[in-house]
Each structure stands twice: as structure tokens, then as C-alpha cells.
Motif scaffolding. Structure first.
Motif, mmCIF file in Angstrom:
data_model
loop_
_atom_site.group_PDB
_atom_site.id
_atom_site.type_symbol
_atom_site.label_atom_id
_atom_site.label_comp_id
_atom_site.label_asym_id
_atom_site.label_seq_id
_atom_site.Cartn_x
_atom_site.Cartn_y
_atom_site.Cartn_z
ATOM 1 N N GLY A 173 0.968 -1.276 0.131
ATOM 2 C CA GLY A 173 0.319 0.184 -0.077
ATOM 3 C C GLY A 173 1.094 1.308 0.117
ATOM 4 O O GLY A 173 0.100 2.407 -0.352
ATOM 5 N N GLY A 174 2.404 1.021 0.077
ATOM 6 C CA GLY A 174 2.955 2.106 0.102
ATOM 7 C C GLY A 174 3.015 2.981 1.674
ATOM 8 O O GLY A 174 2.438 2.518 2.517
ATOM 9 N N PRO A 175 3.932 3.972 1.434
ATOM 10 C CA PRO A 175 4.301 4.672 3.110
ATOM 11 C C PRO A 175 2.805 5.283 3.539
ATOM 12 O O PRO A 175 1.925 5.713 2.823
ATOM 13 N N ARG A 176 2.502 5.181 4.758
ATOM 14 C CA ARG A 176 1.811 5.884 5.505
ATOM 15 C C ARG A 176 1.893 5.872 7.154
ATOM 16 O O ARG A 176 2.934 5.532 7.448
ATOM 17 N N SER A 177 0.886 6.789 7.721
ATOM 18 C CA SER A 177 1.340 7.176 9.148
ATOM 19 C C SER A 177 0.992 5.965 9.882
ATOM 20 O O SER A 177 0.503 5.021 9.557
ATOM 21 N N LEU A 205 5.452 9.584 8.187
ATOM 22 C CA LEU A 205 5.155 8.610 7.644
ATOM 23 C C LEU A 205 6.162 7.417 7.677
ATOM 24 O O LEU A 205 7.314 7.809 7.990
ATOM 25 N N VAL A 206 5.570 6.140 7.945
ATOM 26 C CA VAL A 206 6.455 4.970 7.949
ATOM 27 C C VAL A 206 6.704 4.411 6.683
ATOM 28 O O VAL A 206 5.609 4.241 5.942
ATOM 29 N N ARG A 207 7.908 4.105 6.043
ATOM 30 C CA ARG A 207 7.949 3.506 4.884
ATOM 31 C C ARG A 207 8.993 2.246 4.956
ATOM 32 O O ARG A 207 9.906 2.179 5.903
ATOM 33 N N LEU A 208 8.942 1.176 3.971
ATOM 34 C CA LEU A 208 9.825 0.192 3.810
ATOM 35 C C LEU A 208 11.286 0.716 3.629
ATOM 36 O O LEU A 208 11.226 1.660 2.853
#
Lengths: 426, 426
Positions: free
Chosen positions: B46-50, B95-98
């Protein structure tokens, strides 16, 4: 303990079929419910056993098992008692076994030539069954639904008298269904299109004064037959199975890794129109060489005898005509022997194709194959051996159904009972 | 959040593929591991998100998400930072991202005509790729494994220099494999039988002085291609997919409800020898009218041009020959146009059969179809529309692969990376 899963047979919505998330992200109540269901499923598939054995089989701590069993006893779903040990000495151990508490599931099949109403107790034993011959296509949906509703009402009344409580009813039809709205989209074999059968039955049953109705679901007959056949082998290690239902049409139910394969819209298993030979007979679908024109009931009867032969007389029960066919084969009647040989060849041809695509461990032949399939089996197995690409034909075994024409109704009842295994507590 | 599952792609052993039990019956550490994997999978698909969004998407409590994200940051698998908001005013959210922490997965394909070594980072981006043309069947297993081991060693050295750590390697071959022993059972396209490839590669790499080796797994090329294609659409709602790989042979990878369909022995997807017309050409398997004799690479080249034509010259790269075929089609060359029409018809015929059996939402055409499939698509879609039994052809979409001949290697790398999603903590 993969074989003791209970959710995996369900044709339920994706959210229920994706327990990985549930596991990680839901609450304690949900985990406890899963564990209650796991214990119930273990007892169903593996038979009675001690609490210690349940702990070992599920990997749950012993105190947890004790508490789960107590809750299931409280719900009336299991009972505890001494083991029956013939000739053994010493104090008998205590075993936990499925009880059922009077719960049962209903399966109702509307086939091309009959309506079948059946109820199974929680342990799978049959507690009610009634089958009525009926020319379903000729009667039309309204008359068939009237009659079906009457037979369901009779069944519900009988169950109530016996103190049993139905937890659900699944209707089986030979065609494409929309399970979400319980509507028959297209069932050419019975001539139905866009019939909202659950609504139609509910209103008829209410009008007839039936006080409380269980939830009514709808599923394709071949898929339900597959559930019933899978219930027969569950616990034996088989996780990948193909169940073939032979009537006028040919339908398949596919079990993959213990789960019914439905496909994106629930249309999977439409094997009757696989195009296996464009030079062969025309099909009702307008094309040539569809598999069901080669191996369906009409094909074998047509190959075996001319149109005026009693084999084609619709007033003679199908089982009787198939017994007649068997007698002719055993007497060596040339056209019967040739017909069986041809059908066995073509049956093996299509099964080999499906075995290459799906790699099942087991193929179960149901429907009319139940009655004369033993005359086809050698040739079919031979075809699989020589045609399947996988080594040793993917070790695929072919067996005849023990349920015959009752498989779809059995599957419907099993699916209704799954609700108990998924959610033992309200 | 079914589309964020991470276990469901795995070709792992049944115990790992049965998370329902795991959920209910395992310990807190296991639940936490599942949740860590679920968060990782959500960020991948889903990609980066809070963190708030992660909590909403997973259904986990916010404090749990905060603690999980902290652990993943500590493991170097995700990072937190300000959102890039073009033209927005006010304080940017976090945001949190891989991140990936330098982890990567290796996919190595041994095809009929090349060896392909490829590495993907945790987010699926390609960090290494090298493809060597090779007449694999003519060279024989020993020489091919020697060369493959050299190229793997080169890749491992390059990854080490770049500070990346391989978590696993999956080998792809065109044939029937025994994944448990990592042995190629039977691969007629490359002439291999009973070759223990993982052992063979390990001993060669050790002899070459490679200090630490990642785990080496083996899988069928069409199944790995399906994993790669599914990774492309994961998160878009597609849960049922068929990926078709067209080379000299035709192989399929089937994704059912988000899981790779392997069958009882891992042999599922052998669609190349579906018998669609006994009156047609003989096949290498000794029979007539197998699907791959109708739609495989040899079929289209044979239909388009005689044997002396440059289209058949093995010294010209396949991509170049296919570009030549395209030019001829676009120039209206009658035999090319007729060949494409014939192949499109027969491709549609087989796909309609598979759509009836499996009811996929999406069919992806890979391998050689990637290069000329656009010339076939209209006719193929038309065949599906008119032949599939389900209403609206089961809403089945047909698309060309974006990965082409690289799909199997991609799938191998994805499968290796699955280990991180399944078990983010050691």
C-alpha cells in the motif's frame, strides 16, 4: 494439524477465509473462538480423544484445553465420558467426544430430476432425508419452489418434534449462482435464470406459518458435492481433490490445499464445456466437442442404445435404467461395451487434463458414475497413468463416490454446520 | 485487509500455509511476528503511511502499532520521516516507509536459452541483474551449473561490496521439480532429469570460496513467474489470477484467493499438454493436438515462415526475431497475419477452458507473448467473451506481462524475500 482446520472448507467471504490477519490482529475473544472451533474440528475429523491428546494435537497448553472443553460441554457441543476399552484392565481414561446438542444442518438439492431434503447432525450422521422425483425444468420455478418449500416445512416440523435445532440451510442447484444474493443466475439444465431462490423460499415458508427459519444460503451443486466428498476423506491426509458430478451435465468441485476453490466470482469448476475435440458432437451451448457431450449421461445412453430403447424412457427411474445398462454390459452386449469403452476413454482424457492443471491427490466420481463407474475405472486409471505429465501421474487416485446423487444435499448440510465450527459461541 | 497478507504467496510447507491454526494456537511471540509481517506487507503493497493509518488498515490498537514500528525501525526494515507534500502548508505528517536495511532476495532462472541472475531489495526494486544467453540443453547440467555458480558468485560479491545481505535464493527451472529436496525431477525442455540442483550449486559455490551462502530453494519457472506477476497487482484487489508463460513450452502459474496453487505434489499448472484437438499436430510428448503445439513459440514461427527463414535462426536473438515477426505483421504479410490469427484463436480456446475451470479475475500473458501479444489480444479477448460459460466471461481481464522473460527470476527473488515478511525477527 492442518487437517483439523475448520474454516478452510467455508465458501464464506474473503475476510473469513483469511484467518492469518484475524490471528494477528483480532482480540482474545476471536482467538478463543478459533480455538473452540479447532477442538471441535479435531473431534469431528479425528474422533474422540483425551484432553491430553487434544493438547498434543492442537499445540495448546493443557489448562487452556481444559477450559475450552468445559466451555464446549456447557454449550452442549461435546461430552466427556469413559473410554470404551474392550478387554482392557485398569481405570478407563476419560474421552472427549462430539455431542451435537441437537444441532443440525440442512441441505436441499434441486436437481434436474428430483428435490432432495436432508439434515445432518453435528457429527455428520444423517437425521432426516426425503427425495421426491420431479421433472424440474418442465414444472418451472414457481411450482418447484412451492413443492420445495412444502418439503422443507415437513423437514423442519419433523426436526422440531425430535428436539433438534437447524443452524442453517444450504440450497444446491445445477448452475451458476450468485451466492451473495442467493440468486440462481443461470441454470440451463433446469431452465432457470435470475431466480432469487432464498427470498422465494423464505416468503413461501413464512406464508405457510413456519415460525422460525434458519439462514438460507445458495451454492452450486458440484461445489457442494465436493464439500461432501471432502468431508468423507478429511483427516486422511488428502488436501487436494477433484470431485466430478456426472448427470446430463458435468460439473466439478475443486478442493485445493483443504479449501474449496471458488475463483474470483464463484464460477470455478465449469468443466462441462471443455473443448476436447472440435470434430465431435454438437453441444447445447452451440459448440462442438464439449466434454459433457462425450461423458454426460445422455452421451452414454445415446452411445449404448437407440432412442426408442427403454434406456431412454424418462418414466423409468434413472437408477433402474443404469442397472439395466450394467446388466447389458455384463452380458457382453456389443454396443453397451463399446459405449462404456468410449466414455471411459473420454472421461480419462478430460480427467488427465484436469490432473495436469490441478494436481489433485484424489478424484471422486459422483452422480451417475456412482452407479456404473466401476465398469469405467480400469480404463480411466489407465488413461491417467499414460497421459498425466507429472511423474507417477501425480499419484492421483480415482474413486467412486459413496454418496451418489445425495452428495450435493450432504454438502449443503455440511456447509450449514460449518457455522458451528467457525463460531461455536454465539 | 486480505490483500496485505504475506504468508499467502508462500510455497512453503502446509504448516506454514495454515495460519488459521497458528493464529489460534500459538504463543504471543508468534502473534507479534505475524503482526510485524502484516505491517511490513501493508507498507509494501500500500506504500508509505502514518502510524494512525496503519492502525486503521490493520485493525491493531495504536499503541501496538507504535511498538511494532519501533521494533521494525530497530531491525532496519522500515524508517520514519516527514511526508513529502508538494505545495502543502502546515507541519508535514510523519510517514512510515519500507527501508529494507540492505536485505535482498535472489532469483536465478535456468531457462532453455539463458541463465538469469537477479536480486531485488525488500521493496521489490531491482538491485542486480545479469542475463547470459546459453544453449542449456546442449551444454548439459554440469556445464550449466558451473556457469550458473560462477554468475551467482559474481552477484554475491557485488552485493557484498554494496553492503547488501541476501536472505535467500530461489532457482527457477522449466519443468517438474521436487521442492523439498530441491531436485529437478523432469525438465524435457532443458533435458534434465533427477538433478539435485541446490546441492550441486552449494558445493560449487563452496569450492569457489564463497564464505556464506543464503538458503537455496527450487521452484518451477511458471509458478515463480505467477508470483512475480501477482506481486505486480497485489493490493489492487485481484486475488485470483492465471499467469501463462509462453516459450517453446507453455506453462501456467495459478493464484487462487491470493495463494499459489501447487496441488498435491507441486505439479499443478501443467497446461502445455491439454489435448484440444486430436486432429492437429503431433507433440514431443507423443500425442496430438497438445495446446503447446498450437500456441508455443515453435508453433507461431512454423506457421509464419518455412524452416529456412531467418525467423527460425537460433543464432539471432529471440527478441530480434519476434521484432521481425511484428514488422511482417504490420506490413500485412499474409502468412504472418494468418499465423497470428490461428495462434490467437487457439490461445483463446485454451484460456477459455482454464477460465471455466479456475474463474480468474486476471490472465497475464508472459514469455514470448510479452513481445507480440498485443497483436493477439483482441482475438483472444473475443474468444473469452464468446466461450467462457460464466456470465460476462467471469469478468476475466487479459493483460500482457510487464516483466517478460524476467518474470521467473523476479518471482524467485520475491519468494526469497517472503521469508522476511513471514519472520521479520530471527
Amino acid at each position: 494439524m492442518g487437517e483439523h482446520e475448520v474454516t478452510d472448507l467455508g465458501t464464506a467471504a474473503p475476510s473469513q477465509a483469511a484467518p492469518a490477519d484475524a490471528s494477528g490482529t483480532r482480540d482474545r475473544a476471536s482467538i478463543r473462538r478459533t480455538n473452540l472451533g479447532a477442538v471441535l474440528g479435531l473431534l469431528r475429523d479425528g474422533g474422540p480423544r483425551s484432553r491430553a491428546r487434544i493438547a498434543a494435537d492442537t499445540g495448546l497448553p493443557k489448562p487452556t484445553v481444559t477450559s475450552l472443553v468445559a466451555e464446549l460441554v456447557g454449550l452442549g457441543l461435546v461430552s466427556e465420558g469413559p473410554a470404551r476399552r474392550e478387554g482392557a484392565v485398569g481405570r478407563p481414561g476419560t474421552l472427549v467426544r462430539l455431542d451435537g446438542g441437537g444441532l443440525c444442518g440442512l441441505g436441499v438439492e434441486i436437481s434436474t430430476s428430483y428435490v432432495h431434503v436432508l439434515a445432518l447432525a453435528l457429527d455428520g450422521s444423517q437425521v432426516y432425508a426425503h427425495r421426491v422425483p420431479l421433472a424440474v425444468k418442465a414444472e418451472g420455478p414457481d411450482a418447484v419452489l412451492d413443492l420445495t418449500a412444502r418439503h422443507i416445512a415437513d423437514c423442519l416440523a419433523a426436526l422440531e418434534r425430535a428436539g433438534r435445532r437447524p443452524v442453517g440451510l444450504t440450497l444446491a442447484v445445477p448452475g451458476v449462482v450468485d451466492s451473495a444474493s442467493a440468486t440462481v443466475s443461470f441454470a440451463p439444465g433446469i431452465g432457470w435464470r435470475d431466480v432469487a431462490v432464498a427470498d422465494a423460499l423464505r416468503s413461501r415458508l413464512r406464508r405457510a406459518g413456519v415460525p422460525t427459519l434458519p439462514p438460507i444460503a445458495l451454492e452450486n451443486d458440484a461445489k457442494l458435492a465436493a464439500l461432501a466428498e471432502y468431508a468423507q476423506v478429511r483427516g486422511s491426509g488428502v488436501r487436494d481433490m477433484l470431485s466430478l458430478t456426472g448427470e446430463r451435465g458435468i460439473g466439478a468441485g475443486i478442493v485445493n490445499d483443504g479449501r474449496l476453490l471458488r475463483g474470483a466470482d464463484g464460477f470455478a469448476g465449469e468443466v462441462g464445456h471443455m473443448p476436447l475435440d472440435p470434430a465431435r458432437n454438437p453441444c447445447v451451448c452451440g459448440r462442438h466437442g464439449c466434454w459433457e457431450t462425450m461423458v454426460g449421461l445422455d452421451a452414454i445412453l445415446r452411445l449404448a442404445a437407440r432412442g426408442s430403447d427403454p434406456l431412454h424412457d424418462p418414466d423409468i427411474a434413472l437408477e433402474q435404467r443404469l442397472a439395466d445398462l450394467r446388466r447389458r454390459a455384463e452380458a457382453g452386449d456389443p454396443s453397451t461395451v463399446a459405449a462404456l469403452d468410449r466414455v471411459a476413454h473420454d472421461l480419462g482424457l478430460g480427467l488427465a487434463l484436469l490432473a495436469d492443471v490441478l494436481n489433485p491427490r484424489l478424484v471422486v466420481l459422483g452422480g451417475y458414475f456412482t452407479y456404473i463407474g466401476d465398469l469405467l475405472l480400469d480404463r480411466v486409471r489407465d488413461m491417467l497413468r499414460t497421459r498425466v505429465m507429472a511423474p507417477l501421474a501425480g499419484s492421483c487416485e480415482v474413486r467412486l463416490s459413496a454418496l451418489g446423487f445425495a452428495a450435493a444435499a450432504h454438502g449443503g448440510a455440511h456447509l450449514a454446520l460449518d457455522a458451528v465450527y467457525l463460531r461455536p459461541v454465539p
